[in-house]
Structure formats: structure tokens, C-alpha cells
Design an enzyme around this catalytic site. Structure first.
Site, PDB file in Angstrom:
ATOM      1  N   ASP A 205       0.805  -1.209   0.000  1.00 52.46           N
ATOM      2  CA  ASP A 205       0.000   0.000   0.000  1.00 52.46           C
ATOM      3  C   ASP A 205       0.848   1.272   0.000  1.00 52.46           C
ATOM      4  O   ASP A 205       0.387   2.335  -0.395  1.00 52.46           O
ATOM      5  CB  ASP A 205      -0.916  -0.041   1.234  1.00 52.46           C
ATOM      6  CG  ASP A 205      -1.813   1.175   1.317  1.00 52.46           C
ATOM      7  OD1 ASP A 205      -2.514   1.431   0.333  1.00 52.46           O
ATOM      8  OD2 ASP A 205      -1.798   1.867   2.357  1.00 52.46           O
TER       9      ASP A 205
ATOM     10  N   LEU B  56      -6.897   6.621   2.697  1.00 52.03           N
ATOM     11  CA  LEU B  56      -7.079   7.589   1.617  1.00 52.03           C
ATOM     12  C   LEU B  56      -5.922   7.595   0.632  1.00 52.03           C
ATOM     13  O   LEU B  56      -5.875   8.398  -0.286  1.00 52.03           O
ATOM     14  CB  LEU B  56      -7.245   8.996   2.212  1.00 52.03           C
ATOM     15  CG  LEU B  56      -8.525   9.190   3.031  1.00 52.03           C
ATOM     16  CD1 LEU B  56      -8.511  10.534   3.742  1.00 52.03           C
ATOM     17  CD2 LEU B  56      -9.766   9.075   2.154  1.00 52.03           C
ATOM     18  N   ARG B  57      -4.974   6.665   0.835  1.00 53.45           N
ATOM     19  CA  ARG B  57      -3.809   6.670  -0.028  1.00 53.45           C
ATOM     20  C   ARG B  57      -4.173   6.408  -1.484  1.00 53.45           C
ATOM     21  O   ARG B  57      -3.545   6.927  -2.400  1.00 53.45           O
ATOM     22  CB  ARG B  57      -2.799   5.641   0.466  1.00 53.45           C
ATOM     23  CG  ARG B  57      -1.387   6.130   0.311  1.00 53.45           C
ATOM     24  CD  ARG B  57      -0.396   5.228   0.991  1.00 53.45           C
ATOM     25  NE  ARG B  57       0.195   5.865   2.135  1.00 53.45           N
ATOM     26  CZ  ARG B  57       0.485   5.234   3.267  1.00 53.45           C
ATOM     27  NH1 ARG B  57       0.212   3.963   3.399  1.00 53.45           N
ATOM     28  NH2 ARG B  57       1.048   5.873   4.244  1.00 53.45           N
ATOM     29  N   GLY B  58      -5.187   5.580  -1.687  1.00 53.70           N
ATOM     30  CA  GLY B  58      -5.628   5.261  -3.047  1.00 53.70           C
ATOM     31  C   GLY B  58      -6.073   6.500  -3.798  1.00 53.70           C
ATOM     32  O   GLY B  58      -5.600   6.783  -4.901  1.00 53.70           O
TER      33      GLY B  58
ATOM     34  N   THR C 240      -3.118   8.959  -4.459  1.00 57.84           N
ATOM     35  CA  THR C 240      -2.257   8.516  -5.556  1.00 57.84           C
ATOM     36  C   THR C 240      -2.954   8.672  -6.899  1.00 57.84           C
ATOM     37  O   THR C 240      -2.363   9.150  -7.875  1.00 57.84           O
ATOM     38  CB  THR C 240      -1.859   7.045  -5.373  1.00 57.84           C
ATOM     39  OG1 THR C 240      -1.313   6.881  -4.070  1.00 57.84           O
ATOM     40  CG2 THR C 240      -0.845   6.618  -6.407  1.00 57.84           C
TER      41      THR C 240
END
Ligand code: ZN
Length: 343
Positions: free
Chosen positions: A199, A280-282, A285
Site C-alpha cells: 500500500d 485515503l492513499r488510493g 495517488t
């Protein structure tokens, strides 16, 4: 300089080439994971891209190759900083580095070694810079990142994200700039990365041996031509490589002005909700990759078309295992896109 296979001459592998282009334009993307079989030329694209990037100005004698406009804390940079206003530090041109991180490299070799005894007895700064110092302003390539110890992967991702390497030993500390694009390759059959590490990588791509006859023939033809006479082969691809270089340079300039309208952010969030990605990394990115792509394409703002192209590499490694769904992660992202964007 050892010649590398021209970036533009790579047959197919479009998703991998795009991911590396995006990382070169927007290093904040957080690195690229390349999954694929052995012998699919996973590092070729990285080396090819670094080779075509314009050489960089670096302060003479700086161990870290610092840019004269953002000097570091080394002796050469401090001397440059002390120059009278208007005076320019001496610089030299250096190529964009690609540093290989060998499996089994010790932590000292990677982060640098601090000679505590010399530091304490002679009062000198006894620091031997490591591979991270050499990778500053370039690329750090790890073959088979899945075989590297977890703590080392963690450390590399931390440094890549912060752009700074800090070494602390018994009350002594050294810090130096280490801003690089992390590219890790993995062979899915040889151990897996923990989901927490997966991730943390920005993009992930899958490369395969081409299964189309014409393409395979072309790959062999170009490889053979390159190995027989690399200079002539390179000369043949110079023009195409120069085009890529101009696109990257222009995209870097354009990136700060490239807009992300709210509707694009909403789309990104919808897609992540549909896929059930954690955190919220998705979204972050996806937004950054789409913005970099818009800048590469010369578009003023992010549209659905940009989001669609970068969604699979931005999201496929963030999906939780679904015991009721045996389809591959790429298919799952594509299905979610069809729901959110319509057919
Ligand atoms: Zn320096």
C-alpha cells in the site's frame, strides 16, 4: 558511459513506461512496483528513462550531487552558501543516477556508515555515504523487492517519502538529502510483500512476455540490433527519445498549474469506495497520477480519461482479498470503473 537500451525502443509494456514517466514527472507519487516474470526487461525502462533525462547541475565536490539552488549541509555546499551574493558556486553536469540495491546489502551500505570511534576520538565527521546518497535526484532500483527484509523496505519507503536520509547512532546524527524515485520489481511466485508495504508504493504495474507473434519478433530484432551495435541503434532512436525528454521537461513545468476539478476528486473517491480500499492513499495517488498524466498530455485539467488510464496502476495493489471473488485485481478495478464511469 555504458549504453542503455533506448526507452523509446522498448516494444509494448505501455503501462510500465507510463508509470515510470509519471514518477519522473511527479516523484511524490511514491515509487513504482513492477511485477513480472524474469527476463521481461523490468529494469530496462528505468535505465532507459534515466539515460534520456537531461543531465543535472551539481555543486562540485558535494557527495550528494546537490543542485546549486538547494545546497545541502556538506562542506562543499556550506562553502558555496558562504559565497558573496551574486557569486555562483562551481558546478558540474552529472547524469541522472540509477542505483541498484543488491539483495543482501547491509543497512550500513544502504544508508551510509558512521564511524563512531573516529567521530568521538578525533572529532571529525566520519560518515561514509551509502547507496541512498548516490540515488539522490535519480532512481533507486531494487530487483526482487519481495525478498528484501521488511525493515529495510520500510526504511527505503520512509526515505523516499521524506526525501531525506537521517542516520542516528549513539547520540550522533547525520542527515543528507535523498530524493529519489523508488522502483521495486517483484516476481509474484517468490514470496509476497506484506499488504502494509504494498500500500505504501504509489503505482504497481504488471509486465508480461508479449504473447503476440509480431511483437515477440520485434523485441528480438531490436535486442539483437542493440547488442550488435549499440551506438548505431541508439542513434536511430535519438529523435524519439528527445521527444520523450521534451514531454517530461514540459510536464514538470506545467504540473503546478494543472488543475484537479472537484468532479475529478469525486470520481476518484467513488472509485475507491466501490473497490473498498482502506485509507485515503488510493485516492491521493490516483489524483496525483492523473494530474501528472494531464501535465504529460499537455491538458490544463484532469478529466475522466486521465483517471481511467491511471486507475489500474494506482489501485490494483490496494485491494483486499475477497474470498468470494477470485478474479484478478486488474479485472476488479476495471469492473469498478465501468460502474463509476459508465460503459
Ligand atoms: Zn552538498
Amino acid at each position: 558511459m555504458a549504453s542503455s537500451f533506448p526507452f523509446s525502443a522498448i516494444v509494448g509494456q505501455d503501462e510500465m513506461k507510463l508509470a515510470i514517466l509519471i514518477a519522473a514527472v511527479e516523484p511524490a507519487i511514491g515509487g513504482v512496483l513492477v511485477f513480472g516474470d524474469r527476463g521481461t526487461g523490468k529494469s530496462t525502462a528505468v535505465r532507459g528513462l534515466a539515460a534520456l533525462l537531461p543531465p543535472m547541475q551539481a555543486v562540485v565536490d558535494c557527495h550528494y550531487g546537490s543542485d546549486p539552488s538547494e545546497v545541502c549541509g556538506c562542506d562543499a555546499c556550506l562553502a558555496a552558501k558562504a559565497l558573496k551574493t551574486g557569486a555562483r558556486p562551481r558546478t558540474r553536469l552529472i547524469p541522472v543516477p540509477v542505483v541498484d540495491l543488491p539483495l543482501g546489502a547491509t543497512e550500513d551500505r544502504v544508508v551510509g556508515a558512521l564511524d563512531l570511534e573516529r567521530a568521538l576520538t578525533q572529532g571529525v565527521r566520519a560518515f561514509e555515504p551509502g547507496l541512498l546518497a548516490r540515488a539522490h535526484r535519480g532512481f533507486l532500483y531494487i530487483d526482487e523487492v519481495n525478498l528484501l527484509e521488511d525493515h529495510l523496505v520500510d526504511l527505503l519507503i520512509d526515505v523516499a517519502a521524506s526525501g531525506e536520509n537521517v542516520i542516528e547512532r549513539e547520540g550522533l546524527s547525520v542527515r543528507h538529502p535523498a530524493r529519489f524515485v523508488l522502483v521495486g520489481s517483484g516476481n509474484p511466485e517468490e514470496g509476497e510483500l506484506r499488504p502494509q508495504l504494498l500500500d505504501r508504493f504509489g503505482l504497481s504495474v504488471e509486465v508480461k512476455t508479449p504473447n503476440e507473434l509480431g511483437m515477440r519478433v520485434e523485441v528480438i530484432k531490436r535486442r539483437d540490433a542493440f547488442e550488435r551495435d549499440s551506438a548505431a541503434f541508439q542513434a536511430r532512436w535519438d529523435k524519439e527519445d528527445a521527444k520523450v525528454r521534451r514531454r517530461i521537461v514540459a510536464a514538470r513545468k506545467r504540473l503546478p498549474e494543472t488543475r484537479v476539478p472537484d468532479v475529478a476528486l469525486e470520481r476518484a473517491a467513488q472509485l475507491c469506495m466501490q473497490l473498498g480500499t482502506d485509507g485515503l492513499r488510493g485516492e491521493l495517488t490516483l489524483m496525483r497520477a492523473a494530474r501528472a498524466l494531464a501535465a504529460i498530455d499537455g491538458d490544463p485539467e484532469v478529466t475522466d480519461a486521465h483517471l481511467k488510464r491511471v486507475a489500474p496502476p494506482s489501485l490494483r495493489h490496494r485491494l483486499r482479498r475477497d474470498p468470494l471473488d477470485e478474479s484478478g485485481s486488474t479485472e476488479r478495478v476495471e469492473r469498478a470503473m465501468a460502474e463509476v464511469f459508465g460503459a
